[in-house]
Design a protein around this motif. Structure first.
Motif, PDB file in Angstrom:
ATOM      1  N   MET A 235     -60.248  19.060  29.602  1.00 13.01           N
ATOM      2  CA  MET A 235     -58.794  19.066  29.624  1.00 13.01           C
ATOM      3  C   MET A 235     -58.397  19.906  30.830  1.00 13.01           C
ATOM      4  SD  MET A 235     -55.955  20.728  27.025  1.00 13.01           S
ATOM      5  CE  MET A 235     -55.911  19.401  25.829  1.00 13.01           C
TER       6      MET A 235
ATOM      7  N   HIS B 187     -62.233  20.803  23.679  1.00 12.54           N
ATOM      8  CA  HIS B 187     -62.218  20.498  25.101  1.00 12.54           C
ATOM      9  C   HIS B 187     -62.715  21.680  25.928  1.00 12.54           C
ATOM     10  CE1 HIS B 187     -59.908  16.688  24.937  1.00 12.54           C
ATOM     11  NE2 HIS B 187     -59.323  17.242  23.887  1.00 12.54           N
TER      12      HIS B 187
ATOM     13  N   ARG C 293     -63.364  10.463  29.457  1.00 10.38           N
ATOM     14  CA  ARG C 293     -62.898  11.290  28.337  1.00 10.38           C
ATOM     15  C   ARG C 293     -61.944  12.392  28.783  1.00 10.38           C
ATOM     16  NH1 ARG C 293     -67.278  14.057  25.462  1.00 10.38           N
ATOM     17  NH2 ARG C 293     -68.056  14.485  27.546  1.00 10.38           N
ATOM     18  N   THR C 294     -61.743  12.547  30.086  1.00  2.00           N
ATOM     19  CA  THR C 294     -60.930  13.635  30.624  1.00  2.00           C
ATOM     20  C   THR C 294     -59.447  13.409  30.333  1.00  2.00           C
ATOM     21  OG1 THR C 294     -62.519  13.983  32.420  1.00  2.00           O
ATOM     22  CG2 THR C 294     -60.302  14.889  32.723  1.00  2.00           C
ATOM     23  N   VAL C 295     -58.752  14.497  29.967  1.00  2.00           N
ATOM     24  CA  VAL C 295     -57.299  14.426  29.795  1.00  2.00           C
ATOM     25  C   VAL C 295     -56.645  15.345  30.831  1.00  2.00           C
ATOM     26  CG1 VAL C 295     -57.465  13.866  27.348  1.00  2.00           C
ATOM     27  CG2 VAL C 295     -57.253  16.238  28.003  1.00  2.00           C
TER      28      VAL C 295
ATOM     29  N   CYS D 205     -53.041  17.083  31.953  1.00  2.00           N
ATOM     30  CA  CYS D 205     -51.707  17.470  31.491  1.00  2.00           C
ATOM     31  C   CYS D 205     -50.979  18.159  32.636  1.00  2.00           C
ATOM     32  CB  CYS D 205     -51.811  18.403  30.287  1.00  2.00           C
ATOM     33  SG  CYS D 205     -52.692  17.690  28.887  1.00  2.00           S
TER      34      CYS D 205
ATOM     35  N   TYR E 169     -56.318  10.141  29.603  1.00  2.00           N
ATOM     36  CA  TYR E 169     -54.920  10.468  29.315  1.00  2.00           C
ATOM     37  C   TYR E 169     -54.317  11.177  30.512  1.00  2.00           C
ATOM     38  CZ  TYR E 169     -51.013  12.993  27.019  1.00  2.00           C
ATOM     39  OH  TYR E 169     -49.792  13.505  26.665  1.00  2.00           O
TER      40      TYR E 169
ATOM     41  N   ILE F 144     -52.499  13.245  22.462  1.00  2.00           N
ATOM     42  CA  ILE F 144     -53.844  13.053  23.006  1.00  2.00           C
ATOM     43  C   ILE F 144     -54.773  12.491  21.940  1.00  2.00           C
ATOM     44  CG2 ILE F 144     -55.874  14.275  23.872  1.00  2.00           C
ATOM     45  CD1 ILE F 144     -53.893  16.171  25.330  1.00  2.00           C
TER      46      ILE F 144
ATOM     47  N   ARG G 288     -56.548   8.797  21.796  1.00  3.90           N
ATOM     48  CA  ARG G 288     -58.006   8.691  21.709  1.00  3.90           C
ATOM     49  C   ARG G 288     -58.445   7.868  20.508  1.00  3.90           C
ATOM     50  NH1 ARG G 288     -62.035  13.792  20.460  1.00  3.90           N
ATOM     51  NH2 ARG G 288     -63.998  12.637  20.495  1.00  3.90           N
TER      52      ARG G 288
END
Length: 387
Positions: A206, A227, A267-269, A271, A294, A348, A352
């Motif tokens: 994240m 995360h 899989r990385t988010v 923000c 995301y 999130i 997912r």
């Protein structure tokens, strides 16, 4: 069992004899997914869970029995309408559980120990265990690293070791845990096999851009959700370890420059809380073209419209802009940084897991996404063609 790797690794390192119960397959509504595990040592100490409490007592006794007789077994648990006292899942689901001893003299111990050690260090690893097949192979295990190098094995069957190692690498690449069915020809041992392959991969990233109070709250929630959290901001006076004690790392750099050079995956988010066009527009130009899970950006609806206009002028397409979750988060009526962080985390998770974000009360959607039904009297399998 890799979900309890850190504690179980310590037990194995201490030389304890243990029995491990692992969810192999689920049907209907079940509280824990394949790979969820419960372990019992010779002294009766317990870690982990296979059902959130529904059948733990019965599984505990099976583990104790496995420690005594050294046998691996598969047990099915489901809801019982006829006997309210029977061990079963009150949620109405069905689970198959593999109970196996991991005693000091067990042939699976080296492979299990290698996989636990790697997972405890946060390294990618896969563990394959035979659930059903010839009696002499049941409970044996093979650990596989990302480069395909194995630890342990299935005895005098090197061809089977190679087949399973290749399949385990595919599971590991996808970060997936599940069952693998190999036919008689593919197994190289004269009989069909069912294996449980567990994957343990490093924590998903994240990356929070913008060293503000909302970012501090989001770092706490992100870490709680498992995360690896990075906070990035170009202003050194704000981007400090003291302000973000829950972040795994704090980076002082222009956000778009950092995103260009850092590693991200599916899989990385991301923000974006910078709330400043000189930061977020060049950052989002890059973010919305990356294969990440995301991308969300904070701001009012008016800010979003202005940001959208600038991004279109920068050349982003409708398809790329459709990936942007802005204003960021679900509508929870959030006011405080903590409430806002919760709304972002909820979005999130919904993205997912494929959730709708609507209240469960009154909803007609299932609480747990259903897997295909289990075949009568056996473990659930998803056939995969062996090499």
């Amino acid at each position: 069992m890799l979900d309890i790797a850190e504690e179980l690794h310590r037990w194995v390192e201490q030389g304890r004899d243990v029995a491990v119960a692992t969810v192999v397959a689920v049907g209907g509504s079940a509280p824990r997914p394949p790979g969820a595990a419960l372990a019992v040592d010779a002294g009766g100490t317990v870690i982990g869970s296979v059902s959130g409490g529904c059948v733990e007592g019965a599984v505990y006794e099976l583990c104790r029995q496995s420690l005594q007789d050294g046998r691996a077994v598969v047990e099915r648990f489901g809801h019982s309408d006829d006997d309210a006292l029977a061990a079963g899942l009150t949620c109405g689901g069905v689970i198959d559980v593999l109970i196996m001893p991991v005693r000091a003299d067990h042939p699976a111990r080296p492979a299990v120990a290698a996989a636990l050690a790697a997972a405890a260090r946060g390294e990618a690893t896969a563990l394959a265990r035979i659930v059903s097949g010839p009696a002499e192979l049941t409970g044996r295990a093979l650990a596989v690293r990302p480069d395909g190098s194995p630890a342990g094995g299935f005895g005098a069957h090197p061809a089977l070791d190679r087949t399973v190692a290749a399949e385990a690498c595919a599971f590991l690449d996808a970060g997936r845990t599940g069952t693998l069915e190999i036919g008689t020809e593919g197994s190289r041992c004269g009989a069909p096999l069912t294996l449980l392959i567990e994957s343990s991969v490093p924590a998903p990233r994240m990356i929070v851009f913008g060293a503000i109070d909302f970012a501090s709250a989001l770092a706490r929630v992100g870490r709680f959700l498992g995360h690896h959290v990075t906070v990035c901001d170009a202003r050194p006076v704000f981007a400090t370890r003291e302000r973000f004690p829950d972040a795994d790392e704090v980076v002082v750099e222009w956000p778009h420059a950092y995103l260009e050079r850092t590693d991200v995956d599916a899989r990385t988010v991301l923000c974006v809380l910078t709330h400043d066009t000189k930061f977020d527009v060049p950052l989002l130009e890059i973010a919305l073209r990356l294969p990440v899970a995301y991308v969300g950006a904070m701001g009012s609806r008016r800010t979003h419209l202005e940001r959208d206009r600038r991004l279109r002028e920068a050349g982003l397409t409708d398809r790329e802009l459709a990936r942007l979750r802005s204003p960021i988060g679900l509508d929870l009526g959030a006011r405080t940084p903590e409430e806002t962080a919760l709304s972002i985390a909820a979005e999130i998770v919904a993205a997912r897991r494929g959730g709708s974000g609507v209240p469960l009360r009154g909803a007609r959607t299932p609480i747990h996404h259903e897997d295909p039904p289990l075949p009568a009297g056996g473990t659930g399998t998803r056939p995969v063609t062996a090499a």
